[in-house]
Motif scaffolding. Structure first.
Motif, PDB file in Angstrom:
ATOM      1  N   LYS A 195       0.816  -1.213   0.000  1.00  0.00           N
ATOM      2  CA  LYS A 195       0.000   0.000   0.000  1.00  0.00           C
ATOM      3  C   LYS A 195       0.853   1.269   0.000  1.00  0.00           C
ATOM      4  CE  LYS A 195      -3.831  -1.942  -0.564  1.00  0.00           C
ATOM      5  NZ  LYS A 195      -4.473  -1.722  -1.878  1.00  0.00           N
ATOM      6  N   ALA A 196       2.007   1.238   0.685  1.00  0.00           N
ATOM      7  CA  ALA A 196       2.924   2.377   0.625  1.00  0.00           C
ATOM      8  C   ALA A 196       3.525   2.470  -0.778  1.00  0.00           C
ATOM      9  CB  ALA A 196       4.024   2.225   1.672  1.00  0.00           C
ATOM     10  N   GLY A 197       3.819   1.311  -1.355  1.00  0.00           N
ATOM     11  CA  GLY A 197       4.392   1.288  -2.697  1.00  0.00           C
ATOM     12  C   GLY A 197       3.446   1.834  -3.743  1.00  0.00           C
ATOM     13  N   LEU A 203       3.215   8.728  -7.344  1.00  0.00           N
ATOM     14  CA  LEU A 203       4.134   9.851  -7.500  1.00  0.00           C
ATOM     15  C   LEU A 203       4.875   9.759  -8.830  1.00  0.00           C
ATOM     16  CD1 LEU A 203       5.630   9.991  -3.879  1.00  0.00           C
ATOM     17  CD2 LEU A 203       3.739  11.338  -4.829  1.00  0.00           C
ATOM     18  N   TYR A 204       5.319   8.563  -9.145  1.00  0.00           N
ATOM     19  CA  TYR A 204       6.055   8.363 -10.392  1.00  0.00           C
ATOM     20  C   TYR A 204       5.165   8.687 -11.599  1.00  0.00           C
ATOM     21  CZ  TYR A 204       9.165   6.187 -13.786  1.00  0.00           C
ATOM     22  OH  TYR A 204       9.999   5.969 -14.846  1.00  0.00           O
ATOM     23  N   LEU A 205       3.954   8.113 -11.591  1.00  0.00           N
ATOM     24  CA  LEU A 205       3.035   8.299 -12.726  1.00  0.00           C
ATOM     25  C   LEU A 205       2.597   9.754 -12.855  1.00  0.00           C
ATOM     26  CD1 LEU A 205       0.768   5.141 -12.225  1.00  0.00           C
ATOM     27  CD2 LEU A 205       2.555   5.453 -13.964  1.00  0.00           C
ATOM     28  N   VAL A 214      -2.195  13.116 -18.478  1.00  0.00           N
ATOM     29  CA  VAL A 214      -2.577  11.994 -17.608  1.00  0.00           C
ATOM     30  C   VAL A 214      -2.242  12.345 -16.162  1.00  0.00           C
ATOM     31  CG1 VAL A 214      -2.258   9.534 -17.092  1.00  0.00           C
ATOM     32  CG2 VAL A 214      -2.136  10.352 -19.466  1.00  0.00           C
ATOM     33  N   ARG A 215      -3.263  12.346 -15.311  1.00  0.00           N
ATOM     34  CA  ARG A 215      -3.079  12.609 -13.880  1.00  0.00           C
ATOM     35  C   ARG A 215      -3.098  11.299 -13.118  1.00  0.00           C
ATOM     36  NH1 ARG A 215      -7.206  14.718 -11.400  1.00  0.00           N
ATOM     37  NH2 ARG A 215      -8.811  14.461 -12.990  1.00  0.00           N
ATOM     38  N   ALA A 216      -2.391  11.254 -11.994  1.00  0.00           N
ATOM     39  CA  ALA A 216      -2.426  10.059 -11.137  1.00  0.00           C
ATOM     40  C   ALA A 216      -2.529  10.492  -9.682  1.00  0.00           C
ATOM     41  CB  ALA A 216      -1.170   9.217 -11.340  1.00  0.00           C
ATOM     42  N   ASN A 267      -2.927  16.288  -8.888  1.00  0.00           N
ATOM     43  CA  ASN A 267      -2.020  15.316  -9.499  1.00  0.00           C
ATOM     44  C   ASN A 267      -0.945  14.933  -8.496  1.00  0.00           C
ATOM     45  OD1 ASN A 267      -0.853  13.763 -11.564  1.00  0.00           O
ATOM     46  ND2 ASN A 267       0.465  15.456 -12.220  1.00  0.00           N
ATOM     47  N   GLY A 268      -0.807  13.642  -8.248  1.00  0.00           N
ATOM     48  CA  GLY A 268       0.204  13.172  -7.293  1.00  0.00           C
ATOM     49  C   GLY A 268      -0.253  13.265  -5.843  1.00  0.00           C
ATOM     50  N   ALA A 269      -1.544  13.492  -5.637  1.00  0.00           N
ATOM     51  CA  ALA A 269      -2.059  13.674  -4.276  1.00  0.00           C
ATOM     52  C   ALA A 269      -2.381  12.337  -3.618  1.00  0.00           C
ATOM     53  CB  ALA A 269      -3.332  14.530  -4.310  1.00  0.00           C
ATOM     54  N   ASN A 270      -2.358  12.358  -2.319  1.00  0.00           N
ATOM     55  CA  ASN A 270      -2.851  11.209  -1.546  1.00  0.00           C
ATOM     56  C   ASN A 270      -4.061  11.694  -0.749  1.00  0.00           C
ATOM     57  OD1 ASN A 270      -3.299   8.906  -0.108  1.00  0.00           O
ATOM     58  ND2 ASN A 270      -1.203   8.712   0.680  1.00  0.00           N
TER      59      ASN A 270
END
Ligand SMILES: NC(=O)c1ccc[n+]([C@@H]2O[C@H](COP(=O)([O-])OP(=O)(O)OC[C@H]3O[C@@H](n4cnc5c(N)ncnc54)[C@H](O)[C@@H]3O)[C@@H](O)[C@H]2O)c1
Length: 280
Positions: A195-197, A203-205, A214-216, A267-270
């Motif tokens: 789950k951490a991975g 973040l990478y995407l 493309v947002r991740a 984008n890149g949010a948690n």
């Protein structure tokens, strides 16, 4: 009317006509994800290793929400199977707008203590299998679907993580009274790294295809109430500021938001949806 007013009036939250692929879509939460996408007007694709259940969820969501759906038997650990999923989506709908990486091995309290396994005895095969579904599967789906999204110039990837991706499991929560310490069930050692991975993958995407539209993002879910013993629910609630576990529907708003244009600069949010558990 100003643009900003238009944006909050609802149109940007619509998923009308958008095809959203949900891995593990026939499971407890995958079904709720599919319902959320359908309720926002989208077209959910239920991709699950259990093909019969995927078809059943697709059929019931189509009936309930009056949107097209598709169930596809898929093993996310197999690149061949993920490519076949992509081909099936293209054949049926000719487009893909979002990917929800939701599939994971997720042993639950309600499945019984035997589903939990202690680190001292945790089999390498189980570790490898858990990483294959939860992390490698997300990579393979991102590779296949993300590449297509980048080529078309738009797309969204949502990785479904867990509170145990940002905090460690409190193993006392799973303790069984009277059981010897060396037999006490534990949340498996593979779960937190997977789950951490996943957020690492986000973040990478988020940077990789940002210039291609493309947002991740990650949604971090709190533990879900699902028929666990009352004593467990009470113990779990004590660790959560909102004093309850999540309902399976508690994540639907975040999912629709992240799949829609309402989150166009996110984008890149948690996005943590855990009733505040990780704050304590
Ligand atoms: N239930 C919770 O309390 C909770 C809390 C936090 C996060 N999560 C996360 O939410 C997601 C969904 O959890 P859930 O509770 O619905 O789990 P679940 O076990 O009910 O569903 C998982 C689904 O994934 C499918 N699957 C397993 N291996 C697969 C593979 N190789 N290819 C394709 N599909 C495969 C299963 O058939 C199942 O339908 C998981 O990522 C989990 O880690 C769940």
């Amino acid at each position: 009317m100003s643009d900003s007013t238009d944006r909050v009036r609802g149109a940007d939250f619509s998923l009308a006509g958008r095809v959203v692929v949900i891995t593990g879509g026939a499971g407890l939460l995958g079904t709720r994800h599919a319902e959320a996408i359908a309720a926002a007007g989208g077209t959910p694709v239920i991709a699950d290793r259990r093909g019969g259940e995927a078809d059943a969820v697709a059929a019931s969501v189509a009936t309930a929400f009056g949107v097209p759906t598709l169930g596809v038997a898929t093993d996310v650990t197999s690149e061949t199977s993920v490519r076949a999923l992509f081909d099936a989506v293209m054949l049926r709908f000719g487009r893909v707008d979002a990917l929800v990486n939701n599939a994971a091995n997720n042993p639950k309290v309600e499945d019984g203590a035997s589903a939990f396994s202690r680190l001292e005895d945790f089999p390498l095969e189980q570790w490898t299998a858990d990483l294959a579904v939860g992390l490698t599967g997300a990579f393979l789906c991102a590779k296949v679907f993300g590449t297509a999204m980048a080529a078309q110039g738009h797309g969204v990837i949502v990785n479904i993580s867990s509170e145990y991706g940002i905090i460690a499991p409190d193993q006392r929560l799973y303790a069984v009274e009277g059981m010897p310490e060396n037999q006490q069930p534990k949340k498996p050692v593979s779960y937190t790294p997977v789950k951490a991975g996943l957020h690492g993958l986000t973040l990478y995407l988020a940077t990789y295809w940002a210039d291609r539209g493309v947002r991740a993002n990650t949604i971090t879910l709190g533990g879900v109430e699902n028929g666990q013993p009352a004593e467990f629910l009470a113990r779990a609630a004590q660790r959560i500021p909102m004093a309850r576990m999540a309902q399976p529907t508690d994540f639907q708003g975040a999912l629709v938001w992240l799949c829609s244009d309402a989150s166009s600069f996110v984008n890149g949010a948690n996005v943590v949806v855990d009733g505040g558990k990780s704050v304590w």
